[in-house]
Write a protein that holds these residues in place. Sequence first.
Motif, mmCIF file in Angstrom:
data_model
loop_
_atom_site.group_PDB
_atom_site.id
_atom_site.type_symbol
_atom_site.label_atom_id
_atom_site.label_comp_id
_atom_site.label_asym_id
_atom_site.label_seq_id
_atom_site.Cartn_x
_atom_site.Cartn_y
_atom_site.Cartn_z
ATOM 1 N N TYR A 61 0.825 -1.204 0.000
ATOM 2 C CA TYR A 61 0.000 0.000 0.000
ATOM 3 C C TYR A 61 0.861 1.256 0.000
ATOM 4 N N ALA A 62 0.345 2.294 -0.634
ATOM 5 C CA ALA A 62 0.950 3.606 -0.492
ATOM 6 C C ALA A 62 0.752 4.080 0.947
ATOM 7 N N ASP A 63 1.714 4.832 1.453
ATOM 8 C CA ASP A 63 1.630 5.309 2.835
ATOM 9 C C ASP A 63 0.339 6.091 3.083
ATOM 10 N N ALA A 64 -0.114 6.828 2.065
ATOM 11 C CA ALA A 64 -1.282 7.692 2.236
ATOM 12 C C ALA A 64 -2.576 6.916 2.479
ATOM 13 N N VAL A 65 -2.587 5.628 2.133
ATOM 14 C CA VAL A 65 -3.840 4.870 2.258
ATOM 15 C C VAL A 65 -3.735 3.720 3.254
#
Length: 121
Positions: free
Chosen positions: A59-63
């Motif tokens: 996952y991307a850190d933002a999600v």
Amino acid sequence: QVQVVESGGGLVQPGGSLRLSCAASGSIFSINIMSWFRQAPGKQRELVAALRSGGTPNYADAVKGRFTISRDNAKNTVYLLMNSLKPEDTAVYYCNAYLQTYYRGSYSDYWGQGTQVTVSS
């Protein structure tokens, strides 16, 4: 031929949830990685989540902690469950399938047409 089709986008209020679906079909021999990308206006396309066959999600850190990616290999389908949505999640979401066809030995990327997700009150 291969088709990749997304569905499930729409308008949702901040804090709400949406589930995106993406189905790959056609002359598919094997799918390695299925991923979700997104592109907001004026920004580059970015990876949101990816799941290799038999692997663990990335996952991307933002999600992280809000989005969950899952696959149904029997249906060549990938899902993205998005919870606690924020206005900054607003973007066109694209599905990518890294797959091998019956008529071509190497793996290639196939993209869907995108589905709009808008988070706004």
